[in-house]
Design an enzyme around this catalytic site. Structure first.
Site, PDB file in Angstrom:
ATOM      1  N   GLU A 184     -80.838  32.556 -16.433  1.00 32.02           N
ATOM      2  CA  GLU A 184     -80.345  31.442 -17.247  1.00 32.02           C
ATOM      3  C   GLU A 184     -78.850  31.338 -17.756  1.00 32.02           C
ATOM      4  OE1 GLU A 184     -82.837  28.592 -18.150  1.00 32.02           O
ATOM      5  OE2 GLU A 184     -83.452  27.611 -16.366  1.00 32.02           O
ATOM      6  N   GLU A 276     -86.093  28.661  -9.422  1.00 35.61           N
ATOM      7  CA  GLU A 276     -87.131  28.103 -10.111  1.00 35.61           C
ATOM      8  C   GLU A 276     -86.864  26.695 -10.328  1.00 35.61           C
ATOM      9  OE1 GLU A 276     -87.189  30.127 -14.284  1.00 35.61           O
ATOM     10  OE2 GLU A 276     -87.020  27.723 -15.141  1.00 35.61           O
TER      11      GLU A 276
END
Length: 354
Positions: A184, A276
């Site tokens: 991320e 995710e």
């Protein structure tokens, strides 16, 4: 629908892999019976996801198997293995492979937060151990470089080069490895993230030239939406590499229509993979919004976007699928599932279209 191999046979294969022995292709129970005992119309040996699909590749904007068929993978992500390694054992993976009928597992190796940087050798060995266990069960494995804070992936560039060189060199004979090189990215521009990707992709390619590589996007892999941008920055300025896909993360209670629309538009232009997501808020906590999550998964099914849910652990948060105290106890049955666990198990168990 893909049938799953019998757990007993896979357990033997797992033991052999972890002992360092070469493993011959697993046989079905009927295959080891005397020829005279086998009925002429006996069913063919069960296929695992990897047996059914082989080496994956990117074709156009979709993920395809080795026959060129567009496919969708569905599965789970571990939590950070520095905290929840007890949740990844033979019993839990048998449950995931043979009861949940998962296709893929994402192994999340945090870089900071008491993760990889504290003991690179230990975490590299742990990832390889999990790869062996999942390979024995015929599942695909996403090797997740779980950088989060600091958000600039270049902060860990040298560590990433070391890690991915070791993993790719050791596992380049496998058909089931997918590399996610930056979980991320956040707080930096797409141009900065793109520069990182264009340095780390060749590192993987040098050892494993055929594997699919997953590339994190800006603003916590939201395609920039969480920073007020849109998917156009990636669509109009893609990474200079082939056989790659771009990642998208969402949490249904926090990420509404704007995020869903960005994913939908992006999936028509560039290869996307949801590595995710949760049915709760962005922290994996609070009430579940199954209706919003279903809209995402309906879109993913329609556009063949593979997905992985966060997370396969017994963390106290609502986003962990198991109740606290489950892991390591040997019982991962439906009686140990939280509300989100029951919902995601049902989503994964729907028949594959391989």
């Amino acid at each position: 629908m893909v049938l799953r191999r019998a757990p007993l046979i896979v357990a033997v294969a797992t033991a052999a892999l972890l002992a360092g022995a070469a493993v011959a292709p697993a046989l079905s129970a009927t295959a080891v019976a005397p020829v005279s005992d086998v009925a002429p119309d006996a069913a063919p040996a069960a296929a695992t996801p990897v047996e059914a699909n082989g080496q994956l590749r990117v074709c156009g904007v979709r993920l395809c198997n080795e026959q060129g068929k567009e496919i969708q993978l569905r599965g789970m992500s571990t939590h950070g293995t520095q905290w929840y390694s007890q949740c990844v054992d033979d019993a839990s993976l048998d449950t995931l492979a043979y009861d949940w009928n998962a296709d893929v597992v994402r192994v999340s190796t945090y870089v900071q937060e008491d993760g990889y940087e504290t003991d690179p050798a230990r975490f590299t060995v742990l990832v390889n151990q999990y790869i062996d266990m999942l390979t024995a069960r015929g599942l695909y494995v996403i090797v997740d470089w779980h950088m989060l804070s600091p958000g600039d992936p270049n902060f860990n560039l040298d560590r990433a080069k070391t890690f991915f060189t070791a993993i790719a060199e050791r596992n380049n004979g496998n058909d089931n490895i997918i590399y996610e090189v930056a979980n991320e990215p956040n707080g930096v521009s797409w141009q900065t993230i793109k520069g990182y990707h264009e340095q780390i992709v060749p590192v993987v390619r040098a050892k494993d030239p055929d594997a699919v590589i997953l590339l994190g996007t800006r603003a916590w892999s939201s395609l920039g939406v969480s920073d007020g941008a849109s998917e156009s920055e990636v669509v109009n300025n893609p990474v200079n590499a082939s056989n790659v896909m771009y990642t998208f993360h969402f949490y249904a209670a926090s990420h509404g229509q704007e995020y869903l629309d960005a994913l939908s538009r992006a999936a028509d232009r560039i290869p996307m993979f949801i590595t995710e997501f949760g049915t709760q808020d962005y922290a994996g906590e609070g009430a579940n919004d199954f209706a919003a999550a279903q809209r995402y998964l309906d879109l993913a099914a329609d556009k063949k976007i593979s997905w992985v849910n966060w997370n396969f652990s017994d963390d106290h948060r609502s986003g962990a699928v198991f109740t606290q105290g489950t892991c390591g106890g040997g019982d991962y049955g439906t009686g140990r599932l939280k509300e989100a666990g029951t919902w995601i198990r049902d989503q994964i168990r729907t028949p594959d279209d391989f």
